[in-house]
Write a protein that holds these residues in place. Sequence first.
Motif, mmCIF file in Angstrom:
data_model
loop_
_atom_site.group_PDB
_atom_site.id
_atom_site.type_symbol
_atom_site.label_atom_id
_atom_site.label_comp_id
_atom_site.label_asym_id
_atom_site.label_seq_id
_atom_site.Cartn_x
_atom_site.Cartn_y
_atom_site.Cartn_z
ATOM 1 N N LEU A 164 83.351 -32.801 -46.511
ATOM 2 C CA LEU A 164 83.850 -33.983 -45.795
ATOM 3 C C LEU A 164 82.925 -34.344 -44.632
ATOM 4 O O LEU A 164 82.596 -35.519 -44.428
ATOM 5 C CB LEU A 164 85.257 -33.700 -45.264
ATOM 6 N N ARG A 165 82.524 -33.351 -43.868
ATOM 7 C CA ARG A 165 81.641 -33.633 -42.719
ATOM 8 C C ARG A 165 80.285 -34.167 -43.189
ATOM 9 O O ARG A 165 79.733 -35.095 -42.593
ATOM 10 C CB ARG A 165 81.488 -32.390 -41.854
ATOM 11 N N ARG A 166 79.786 -33.649 -44.291
ATOM 12 C CA ARG A 166 78.488 -34.106 -44.814
ATOM 13 C C ARG A 166 78.544 -35.560 -45.262
ATOM 14 O O ARG A 166 77.545 -36.268 -45.256
ATOM 15 C CB ARG A 166 78.045 -33.210 -45.991
ATOM 16 N N ARG A 167 79.761 -35.967 -45.649
ATOM 17 C CA ARG A 167 79.935 -37.379 -46.047
ATOM 18 C C ARG A 167 80.134 -38.284 -44.831
ATOM 19 O O ARG A 167 80.315 -39.487 -44.970
ATOM 20 C CB ARG A 167 81.130 -37.507 -47.000
ATOM 21 N N GLY A 168 80.162 -37.693 -43.640
ATOM 22 C CA GLY A 168 80.264 -38.520 -42.435
ATOM 23 C C GLY A 168 81.616 -38.495 -41.761
ATOM 24 O O GLY A 168 81.846 -39.198 -40.766
ATOM 25 N N CYS A 169 82.527 -37.696 -42.290
ATOM 26 C CA CYS A 169 83.861 -37.615 -41.687
ATOM 27 C C CYS A 169 83.792 -36.776 -40.408
ATOM 28 O O CYS A 169 83.253 -35.670 -40.427
ATOM 29 C CB CYS A 169 84.827 -36.980 -42.681
ATOM 30 N N ASP A 170 84.353 -37.304 -39.324
ATOM 31 C CA ASP A 170 84.394 -36.566 -38.053
ATOM 32 C C ASP A 170 85.637 -35.663 -38.074
ATOM 33 O O ASP A 170 86.602 -35.870 -37.353
ATOM 34 C CB ASP A 170 84.451 -37.568 -36.900
ATOM 35 N N LEU A 171 85.566 -34.655 -38.950
ATOM 36 C CA LEU A 171 86.711 -33.762 -39.168
ATOM 37 C C LEU A 171 86.697 -32.632 -38.146
ATOM 38 O O LEU A 171 85.678 -31.952 -37.980
ATOM 39 C CB LEU A 171 86.630 -33.161 -40.582
ATOM 40 N N LYS A 172 87.816 -32.433 -37.493
ATOM 41 C CA LYS A 172 87.992 -31.303 -36.586
ATOM 42 C C LYS A 172 88.894 -30.287 -37.263
ATOM 43 O O LYS A 172 89.876 -30.662 -37.909
ATOM 44 C CB LYS A 172 88.666 -31.771 -35.282
ATOM 45 N N ILE A 173 88.555 -29.000 -37.116
ATOM 46 C CA ILE A 173 89.390 -27.944 -37.694
ATOM 47 C C ILE A 173 89.933 -27.078 -36.561
ATOM 48 O O ILE A 173 89.435 -27.148 -35.435
ATOM 49 C CB ILE A 173 88.606 -27.112 -38.738
ATOM 50 N N ILE A 174 90.961 -26.272 -36.855
ATOM 51 C CA ILE A 174 91.568 -25.465 -35.798
ATOM 52 C C ILE A 174 91.616 -23.999 -36.197
ATOM 53 O O ILE A 174 91.574 -23.653 -37.389
ATOM 54 C CB ILE A 174 92.975 -25.978 -35.400
ATOM 55 N N VAL A 175 91.744 -23.141 -35.190
ATOM 56 C CA VAL A 175 91.715 -21.700 -35.415
ATOM 57 C C VAL A 175 92.536 -21.013 -34.328
ATOM 58 O O VAL A 175 92.644 -21.536 -33.215
ATOM 59 C CB VAL A 175 90.241 -21.211 -35.427
ATOM 60 N N ASP A 176 93.156 -19.875 -34.654
ATOM 61 C CA ASP A 176 93.909 -19.131 -33.626
ATOM 62 C C ASP A 176 93.637 -17.628 -33.695
ATOM 63 O O ASP A 176 94.425 -16.851 -33.169
ATOM 64 C CB ASP A 176 95.409 -19.416 -33.723
ATOM 65 N N ASN A 177 92.525 -17.233 -34.324
ATOM 66 C CA ASN A 177 92.236 -15.796 -34.398
ATOM 67 C C ASN A 177 90.735 -15.577 -34.536
ATOM 68 O O ASN A 177 89.990 -16.469 -34.959
ATOM 69 C CB ASN A 177 93.017 -15.142 -35.547
ATOM 70 N N LEU A 178 90.326 -14.379 -34.165
ATOM 71 C CA LEU A 178 88.905 -14.050 -34.102
ATOM 72 C C LEU A 178 88.271 -14.016 -35.488
ATOM 73 O O LEU A 178 87.142 -14.458 -35.682
ATOM 74 C CB LEU A 178 88.767 -12.680 -33.419
ATOM 75 N N ARG A 179 88.991 -13.469 -36.421
ATOM 76 C CA ARG A 179 88.439 -13.322 -37.768
ATOM 77 C C ARG A 179 88.056 -14.682 -38.366
ATOM 78 O O ARG A 179 86.988 -14.833 -38.960
ATOM 79 C CB ARG A 179 89.480 -12.615 -38.639
ATOM 80 N N CYS A 180 88.945 -15.665 -38.201
ATOM 81 C CA CYS A 180 88.642 -17.008 -38.703
ATOM 82 C C CYS A 180 87.512 -17.635 -37.891
ATOM 83 O O CYS A 180 86.640 -18.307 -38.456
ATOM 84 C CB CYS A 180 89.860 -17.916 -38.580
ATOM 85 N N ALA A 181 87.562 -17.451 -36.566
ATOM 86 C CA ALA A 181 86.517 -18.049 -35.722
ATOM 87 C C ALA A 181 85.149 -17.527 -36.151
ATOM 88 O O ALA A 181 84.178 -18.297 -36.273
ATOM 89 C CB ALA A 181 86.787 -17.719 -34.252
ATOM 90 N N GLU A 182 85.068 -16.235 -36.390
ATOM 91 C CA GLU A 182 83.781 -15.635 -36.805
ATOM 92 C C GLU A 182 83.367 -16.124 -38.197
ATOM 93 O O GLU A 182 82.188 -16.373 -38.453
ATOM 94 C CB GLU A 182 83.888 -14.101 -36.774
ATOM 95 N N ALA A 183 84.355 -16.272 -39.080
ATOM 96 C CA ALA A 183 84.047 -16.770 -40.432
ATOM 97 C C ALA A 183 83.532 -18.208 -40.367
ATOM 98 O O ALA A 183 82.585 -18.569 -41.085
ATOM 99 C CB ALA A 183 85.291 -16.682 -41.315
ATOM 100 N N ILE A 184 84.140 -19.023 -39.499
ATOM 101 C CA ILE A 184 83.686 -20.415 -39.358
ATOM 102 C C ILE A 184 82.257 -20.445 -38.821
ATOM 103 O O ILE A 184 81.394 -21.165 -39.343
ATOM 104 C CB ILE A 184 84.636 -21.200 -38.417
ATOM 105 N N ALA A 185 82.023 -19.642 -37.786
ATOM 106 C CA ALA A 185 80.689 -19.633 -37.178
ATOM 107 C C ALA A 185 79.635 -19.157 -38.179
ATOM 108 O O ALA A 185 78.546 -19.751 -38.288
ATOM 109 C CB ALA A 185 80.695 -18.756 -35.921
ATOM 110 N N ALA A 186 79.958 -18.112 -38.933
ATOM 111 C CA ALA A 186 78.994 -17.576 -39.905
ATOM 112 C C ALA A 186 78.711 -18.611 -40.997
ATOM 113 O O ALA A 186 77.552 -18.863 -41.357
ATOM 114 C CB ALA A 186 79.542 -16.285 -40.519
ATOM 115 N N PHE A 187 79.772 -19.229 -41.490
ATOM 116 C CA PHE A 187 79.602 -20.245 -42.543
ATOM 117 C C PHE A 187 78.831 -21.447 -42.002
ATOM 118 O O PHE A 187 77.953 -21.999 -42.666
ATOM 119 C CB PHE A 187 80.984 -20.658 -43.065
ATOM 120 N N GLY A 188 79.176 -21.852 -40.770
ATOM 121 C CA GLY A 188 78.510 -23.003 -40.153
ATOM 122 C C GLY A 188 77.016 -22.758 -39.989
ATOM 123 O O GLY A 188 76.190 -23.620 -40.325
#
Lengths: 376, 376
Positions: free
Chosen positions: A96-120
């Motif tokens: 979605l973001r690659r298509r130009g969507c200004d998508l915001k995602i949310i997180v409430d734990n370290l494991r997800c935050a780290e997974a997002i950062a690694a994937f990003g």
Amino acid sequence: MSLDTLTTPAALVDVNRMNRNIARMQQRLDALGVRFRPHVKTTKCEPIVRAQIAAGAQGITVSTLKEAEQFFEKGIGDIVYAVGMAPGKLQQALALRRRGCDLKIIVDNLRCAEAIAAFGREHHEAFEVWIELDVDGHRSGIAPEDDLLIAVGRALADGGMTLGGVLAHAGSSYEYDTHEALVRIAEQERAGTVRGAQRLRAAGLRCPVVSIGSTPTALCAEHLEGVTEVRAGVYVMFDLVMHNVGVCETSDIALSVLTTVIGHQEEKGWAIVDAGWMAMSRDRGTQRQKRDFGYGLVCNEAGDVLGDYLMSSANQEHGIVSRTGAPDKNIAGRFPVGTRLRILPNHACATGAQHPEYQALTEKGTLESWPRFYGW
Amino acid sequence: MSLDTLTTPAALVDVNRMNRNIARMQQRLDALGVRFRPHVKTTKCEPIVRAQIAAGAQGITVSTLKEAEQFFEKGIGDIVYAVGMAPGKLQQALALRRRGCDLKIIVDNLRCAEAIAAFGREHHEAFEVWIELDVDGHRSGIAPEDDLLIAVGRALADGGMTLGGVLAHAGSSYEYDTHEALVRIAEQERAGTVRGAQRLRAAGLRCPVVSIGSTPTALCAEHLEGVTEVRAGVYVMFDLVMHNVGVCETSDIALSVLTTVIGHQEEKGWAIVDAGWMAMSRDRGTQRQKRDFGYGLVCNEAGDVLGDYLMSSANQEHGIVSRTGAPDKNIAGRFPVGTRLRILPNHACATGAQHPEYQALTEKGTLESWPRFYGW
């Protein structure tokens, strides 16, 4: 197609009421000096979201990535996906973001935050991530005073992601029914969320967005100092749960289910109608509130409440309409076979979801079919 | 697409279990010497209905005219629409019959019977009509001993319609949970329906079909003397309500919702998952039964029940998974973020209806997408 010939059951939207509800919320949030980002999970319906934006809404909130995809395809780009990100959905968010969507995602734990950062990092994408706060213990989120908040903020920032803000939802506001209690929970939601933002900033992290919201707190907050935006969804239709909470009248409820009487059990005071739980949903949200409306409150075809008649029970495609208290032994005379009734729902989000389209009764008196979508 | 990569939430069907359920019901009804006409409202899904017919089912039962239209287009012509006919839907029923569909409609009152006869005569169509009987006081139908039964039969026959039979559904069977009680309600359903047929015949009216059925009574009836066909629906999937009634094990339940853990509240012993009531439905059918399963019973990704973990609460796209009794403070260790679980549903008809398709795990271990439809 006119109201008389519409096949039943059907989900009717009173466009006049809907527009009044949209204007009420927008005026209120304008006066409070915050942006409004409506939650579109209530309707998943383009003409309705267009009306919200035309009235002043800025961006939308979604509960599924499918909603984000569908509304992005319709030209709406400023979207927050307000359910904690599952690592397995990052590819879909990235697309979605690659298509130009200004998508915001949310997180409430370290494991997800780290997974997002690694994937990003792996995909050279600085996701904009908001941290979900828990301001009332009802569901997800990090308590504003919990040091985990700072740890998650740092994991995102150090990982190269854009820490965009904090987000909370005082879902427990649905459990109250006095103005005083709603004012109190609204202030709790505001203060807790602002506190979370302040703690991030004090730790040297950025936090431009402070996002809160639920229909009851949005309508009852006395001020929103420190908040930048509000999210609310069900206000666009309102429903019997919101009536019991005390933030609308039954005459504000814009959604109803049109149904036809197909039989009776006269001794029991029952009229049988062709809308059951498939048309109303199984939502019994008023069950524990001050007035239990069963599966819905009965109105005539024009939409006027008929007193104490409820859909007291429901099977898949049958509803039982009866009077509260003593049985109405004249129910077959009152509502003969073929009579068309409208049923106001407990929960507009759940009832709408049962229908492929809304039948919109416009202010001009015409009927329009407004498609909605479902699934994931 | 494989089970590991399927986007959550998703409605999974274990095809092995489904085929076992289909075979069990068909063998039982074959042994009882009656035809089987499954109710397809449970799944609204062609591959599943094909499997029921391949196993020996003759004709189908539907809860909406849309189901009749959809399945007639797929080549299934022998259909009973088992919700009392609304006069306003006769045009739609006529159109189906004119296209060659052997559609049967039902009625339980004089006003509808007269409307059907008048409409049929006007359009030179002898509708086949079955009379709905009330054998347990739970909903619609005429009591077998009520003289209204004969009056409705005469109105149809004298009006030129084809009186095709009588039909009953012991919906109250869902309220019992012992074999003895189910045997009793099954016999009550059988005897009452046969009695209605006998009274019509004694009055000189024809009544070839004697149709009964619900999943619990179909599985518990000791004999079906005088009955010509049985209808049942939910048996194809089974669910936790049927488990509590006592007619299946949890290992028979063929439908589950696949979900992903997205966060925790460790102190409370909560895991937050990405399936809420939108994926499970709002059905709380086990609430008043001997065991309340909340929004569903938790299994691992392979489908094995994990003990006492339930979806104890649900919002639109969030579920809260917790242990019954003392909180599991180690829930984040037990079900880390990203863990995939399956949730067995309270009510397969309601849960299925929330999904545009089933993901069928075939006996070969492959995954197929089986579309279902909704709306009216």
